[in-house]
Scaffold this motif. Structure first.
Motif, mmCIF file in Angstrom:
data_model
loop_
_atom_site.group_PDB
_atom_site.id
_atom_site.type_symbol
_atom_site.label_atom_id
_atom_site.label_comp_id
_atom_site.label_asym_id
_atom_site.label_seq_id
_atom_site.Cartn_x
_atom_site.Cartn_y
_atom_site.Cartn_z
ATOM 1 N N ARG A 3 0.835 -1.194 0.000
ATOM 2 C CA ARG A 3 0.000 0.000 0.000
ATOM 3 C C ARG A 3 0.872 1.247 0.000
ATOM 4 N NH1 ARG A 3 -5.236 1.342 1.047
ATOM 5 N NH2 ARG A 3 -5.740 -0.866 1.403
ATOM 6 N N ILE A 4 0.479 2.218 -0.785
ATOM 7 C CA ILE A 4 1.153 3.523 -0.788
ATOM 8 C C ILE A 4 0.394 4.461 0.138
ATOM 9 C CG2 ILE A 4 1.596 5.580 -2.190
ATOM 10 C CD1 ILE A 4 2.273 3.777 -4.503
ATOM 11 N N HIS A 5 1.109 5.195 0.956
ATOM 12 C CA HIS A 5 0.500 6.186 1.846
ATOM 13 C C HIS A 5 0.877 7.582 1.359
ATOM 14 C CE1 HIS A 5 -0.986 3.451 5.015
ATOM 15 N NE2 HIS A 5 0.021 2.682 4.610
ATOM 16 N N VAL A 6 -0.114 8.433 1.257
ATOM 17 C CA VAL A 6 0.086 9.824 0.855
ATOM 18 C C VAL A 6 -0.258 10.698 2.053
ATOM 19 C CG1 VAL A 6 -0.612 11.673 -0.701
ATOM 20 C CG2 VAL A 6 -0.492 9.316 -1.547
ATOM 21 N N ILE A 7 0.666 11.566 2.443
ATOM 22 C CA ILE A 7 0.451 12.451 3.590
ATOM 23 C C ILE A 7 0.178 13.858 3.062
ATOM 24 C CG2 ILE A 7 1.439 13.380 5.718
ATOM 25 C CD1 ILE A 7 3.251 10.915 5.808
ATOM 26 N N ILE A 18 -4.490 9.838 -6.880
ATOM 27 C CA ILE A 18 -5.224 9.438 -8.085
ATOM 28 C C ILE A 18 -4.291 8.764 -9.082
ATOM 29 C CG2 ILE A 18 -6.460 10.325 -10.107
ATOM 30 C CD1 ILE A 18 -7.646 12.471 -8.220
ATOM 31 N N THR A 19 -3.105 9.350 -9.279
ATOM 32 C CA THR A 19 -2.147 8.778 -10.227
ATOM 33 C C THR A 19 -1.757 7.367 -9.822
ATOM 34 O OG1 THR A 19 -1.265 10.975 -10.742
ATOM 35 C CG2 THR A 19 0.117 9.095 -11.293
ATOM 36 N N ALA A 20 -1.496 7.167 -8.533
ATOM 37 C CA ALA A 20 -1.115 5.835 -8.060
ATOM 38 C C ALA A 20 -2.283 4.863 -8.180
ATOM 39 C CB ALA A 20 -0.629 5.914 -6.620
ATOM 40 N N ALA A 21 -3.482 5.304 -7.793
ATOM 41 C CA ALA A 21 -4.651 4.416 -7.822
ATOM 42 C C ALA A 21 -5.021 4.024 -9.244
ATOM 43 C CB ALA A 21 -5.829 5.090 -7.132
ATOM 44 N N GLU A 22 -4.805 4.930 -10.200
ATOM 45 C CA GLU A 22 -5.094 4.610 -11.596
ATOM 46 C C GLU A 22 -4.174 3.513 -12.133
ATOM 47 O OE1 GLU A 22 -7.031 8.779 -13.280
ATOM 48 O OE2 GLU A 22 -4.887 8.405 -13.542
ATOM 49 N N SER A 23 -3.066 3.291 -11.455
ATOM 50 C CA SER A 23 -2.158 2.204 -11.839
ATOM 51 C C SER A 23 -2.535 0.894 -11.160
ATOM 52 C CB SER A 23 -0.714 2.573 -11.466
ATOM 53 O OG SER A 23 -0.291 3.713 -12.166
ATOM 54 N N GLY A 24 -3.624 0.908 -10.396
ATOM 55 C CA GLY A 24 -4.083 -0.300 -9.736
ATOM 56 C C GLY A 24 -3.477 -0.537 -8.376
ATOM 57 N N VAL A 25 -2.844 0.478 -7.816
ATOM 58 C CA VAL A 25 -2.172 0.332 -6.527
ATOM 59 C C VAL A 25 -3.124 0.725 -5.401
ATOM 60 C CG1 VAL A 25 -0.210 1.131 -5.156
ATOM 61 C CG2 VAL A 25 0.027 0.831 -7.618
ATOM 62 N N VAL A 27 -4.041 2.651 -2.122
ATOM 63 C CA VAL A 27 -3.558 3.949 -1.630
ATOM 64 C C VAL A 27 -4.370 4.379 -0.412
ATOM 65 C CG1 VAL A 27 -3.138 6.377 -2.191
ATOM 66 C CG2 VAL A 27 -2.941 4.622 -3.988
ATOM 67 N N THR A 28 -3.690 4.923 0.590
ATOM 68 C CA THR A 28 -4.332 5.601 1.714
ATOM 69 C C THR A 28 -3.827 7.029 1.762
ATOM 70 O OG1 THR A 28 -4.581 3.583 3.037
ATOM 71 C CG2 THR A 28 -4.674 5.673 4.215
ATOM 72 N N LEU A 29 -4.737 7.979 1.843
ATOM 73 C CA LEU A 29 -4.367 9.393 1.943
ATOM 74 C C LEU A 29 -4.693 9.890 3.348
ATOM 75 C CD1 LEU A 29 -4.794 12.204 -0.621
ATOM 76 C CD2 LEU A 29 -5.723 12.540 1.676
ATOM 77 N N HIS A 30 -3.723 10.520 3.990
ATOM 78 C CA HIS A 30 -3.877 11.043 5.351
ATOM 79 C C HIS A 30 -3.924 12.572 5.302
ATOM 80 C CE1 HIS A 30 -2.645 7.071 7.048
ATOM 81 N NE2 HIS A 30 -1.922 7.022 5.943
ATOM 82 N N GLU A 31 -5.000 13.147 5.792
ATOM 83 C CA GLU A 31 -5.150 14.604 5.856
ATOM 84 C C GLU A 31 -5.312 15.014 7.316
ATOM 85 O OE1 GLU A 31 -5.591 18.418 5.944
ATOM 86 O OE2 GLU A 31 -4.976 17.421 4.086
ATOM 87 N N ALA A 32 -4.468 15.943 7.773
ATOM 88 C CA ALA A 32 -4.468 16.323 9.181
ATOM 89 C C ALA A 32 -5.726 17.085 9.583
ATOM 90 C CB ALA A 32 -3.232 17.168 9.490
#
Length: 407
Positions: A3-7, A18-25, A27-32
């Motif tokens: 899993r890729i994590h985006v902070i 979005i770019t990572a998810a479009e490749s089928g990966v 993804v979790t995005l963390h927003e403070a």
């Protein structure tokens, strides 16, 4: 794949997710914060303000990327009549047209300007000292810097050329930039991205996430420096006084006033998007750059002088007012001898990648966030030549997107 994590849930973060998810990966995005957006967050309430004047440049790389995915939404251009109400303060008075020498200089592309010479020196050789100073001040609309003339000539000229383009490149998302972020968040959600708000990641949390897979840090450079414990993550940015006003409508007000006596810009944003303020009112936003040792009051005083010229009787028409200072949050600026390639690298090693508006990616202002977010995601997903040549379809898609980021 791991899993890729985006902070960070601003423009860079959602572009990366979005770019990572479009490749089928996965993804979790963390927003403070409780709501995503970063500097593209639009205030709630009667007045839909952004953090300072915002515009989307039509020829920029994220324009095509958003449009292809149906994420651009409704955008407004400056109405023709309003465009004729662009004014310029020069010599303490209001003018309808800028100096001809400024227009001549603005027509030249950045390829004509050197990287290793400051803008004022180069422009003086092109159009003379007085016009060079005026051009330096005008370019602050896309720089938020108190002395653009001291920056790299190539860097400033690119921004002057695009900011003064005819017809204007600037477009405005109807309803504010939050509308774009909301559409990007919905796209991410539909691609399976797990979006976690009120999820603040500290250095220990980053270490935990790194053990799970690649991490894209899509925050301000100051936050990234503290999060990564990396003192090398520094780059010059601007510092500017911001003013937001809601004025009772009056016929004859300027659409925008560019301060050519010093860097600064005031714009009536409700001229192109009436949804930003209640009926009978108009939303005016301005930015007036500050030197490192200048208090906000200096910039606000200059803003009021410009308002006196372009918006007569504005003091008696104020329905709402807000002031702020934006420091280190206005994008990267390049000194003579440096380019975007010299800024902090996207690949930080050990599976950590950096994105934002002050890192090593090309473009103007938010375009840097977009370009770096896409590049960070491609690196994080292993989207190198090996990934992009799995199938002919993947190759064509990625080539299109990467071509769009070349500017």
């Amino acid at each position: 794949m791991q899993r890729i994590h985006v902070i960070g849930g601003g423009l860079a973060g959602f572009t990366a997710a979005i770019t990572a998810a479009e490749s089928g990966v996965r993804v979790t995005l963390h927003e403070a914060h409780h709501t995503p957006g970063g500097r593209a967050r639009t205030a709630e309430g009667r007045y839909l303000t952004n953090e300072g004047p915002h515009a989307l440049y039509r020829r920029g790389p994220h324009w095509a990327w958003l449009e292809r995915r149906g994420l651009l939404g409704a955008v407004a251009a400056v109405p023709p009549l309003e465009g004729t109400r662009l004014r310029f303060r020069l010599g303490g008075t209001l003018r309808r047209v800028p100096p001809l020498a400024l227009l001549r200089l603005a027509r030249r592309g950045a390829e004509h300007a050197p990287v290793d010479v400051d803008f004022r020196t180069w422009a003086t050789g092109q159009v003379g000292e007085e016009a060079a100073l005026v051009a330096s001040h005008y370019s602050a609309v896309a720089l938020y810097h108190h002395d653009p003339g001291t920056l790299s000539a190539a860097f400033v000229q690119e921004r002057l050329h695009r900011a003064a383009a005819l017809p204007p490149e600037a477009r405005y998302p109807v309803g504010g930039w939050a509308q774009v972020i909301d559409r990007m968040a919905a796209r991410a959600w539909n691609l399976g991205v797990r979006v976690e708000t009120a999820s603040r990641v500290d250095a220990a949390g980053l270490a935990d996430l790194s053990r799970q897979g690649p991490v894209v840090v899509a925050t301000s450079l100051d936050s990234a420096r503290a999060l990564l414990g990396d003192s090398s993550l520094v780059w010059d940015s601007g510092r500017t006084a911001l003013i937001d006003l809601a004025l009772r409508t009056r016929r004859g007000d300027a659409f925008a006033v560019s301060d050519l006596d010093a860097p600064g810009w005031i714009e009536r944003f409700s001229a192109q998007d009436r949804t930003l303020a209640p009926a009978g009112q108009q939303l005016v936003q301005g930015q007036f750059p500050l030197a490192p040792d200048e208090p906000r009051s200096v910039g606000i005083a200059r803003a009021e002088e410009v308002l006196d010229l372009g918006f007569p009787g504005w003091r008696e028409r104020v329905e709402w007012r807000r002031e702020a200072t934006s420091s280190g949050r206005t994008g990267a600026v390049d000194r003579p001898g440096t380019t975007w390639r010299d800024r902090p690298a996207i690949d930080r090693g050990d599976g950590v990648y950096l994105a934002g508006d002050q890192v090593a990616a090309p473009g103007l202002l938010s375009e840097v966030s977009f370009n770096s977010g896409m590049e960070a995601a491609l690196l994080a997903t292993g989207a190198t030549e090996t990934h992009r040549t799995r199938t002919g379809r993947t190759r064509r898609t990625d080539r299109t997107d990467r071509t769009a980021t070349a500017g």
